[in-house]
Design a protein around this motif. Structure first.
Motif: not given
Length: 142
Positions: A97-108, A122-125
């Protein structure tokens, strides 16, 4: 190369994907967005359907979502690739039930090997989980 071998070397996208497939009624149906910087992001509120313990999101679901975000980042630039190795560090439990942020990226990138990272915050980082993965780009099938 036989037609069967060519078919086995494919990683075709499909709308029934467990994580992002909007046609999968039992899936997570997370909508990922792609930034100009190549970072893939999503906002997500996990339901109690994905609990491991009461009120706590299952770690396997967290790992799957992080893997998918990195996979999306890879697919943008590398085409077809599969996860070869996945490592996840869980920093704190995630409540359903918690609002979450997902991030994905290429490093190398190094030939067919693509190294990636992803975070769940979470929403506060505040970071709840961090993942590292190595993807192997599939050979181009002619």
């Amino acid at each position: 190369m036989s037609e069967l071998t060519k078919a086995l070397l494919r990683a075709e996208r499909q709308t029934g994907c467990f994580v992002c497939g909007q046609d999968n009624a039992r899936g997570l149906q997370i909508f990922f967005e792609i930034g100009d910087d190549g970072v893939v992001t999503a906002e997500w509120i996990p339901s109690s359907d994905w609990e491991g313990f009461r009120g706590i999101l299952h770690g396997g679901i967290i790992s799957t979502v992080l893997d998918e975000s990195m996979s999306k980042a890879v697919a943008l630039t590398e085409g077809e690739a599969l996860t070869g190795e996945l490592r996840v560090r869980f920093r704190r439990h995630v409540s359903t039930g918690q609002r979450l942020h997902v991030r994905g990226w290429i490093v190398r990138r190094a030939k067919r090997l693509i190294e990636t990272e992803a975070t769940l915050t979470d929403t506060e980082g505040n970071e709840y989980a961090h993942a590292w993965a190595r993807f192997l780009a599939l050979p181009k099938v002619r």
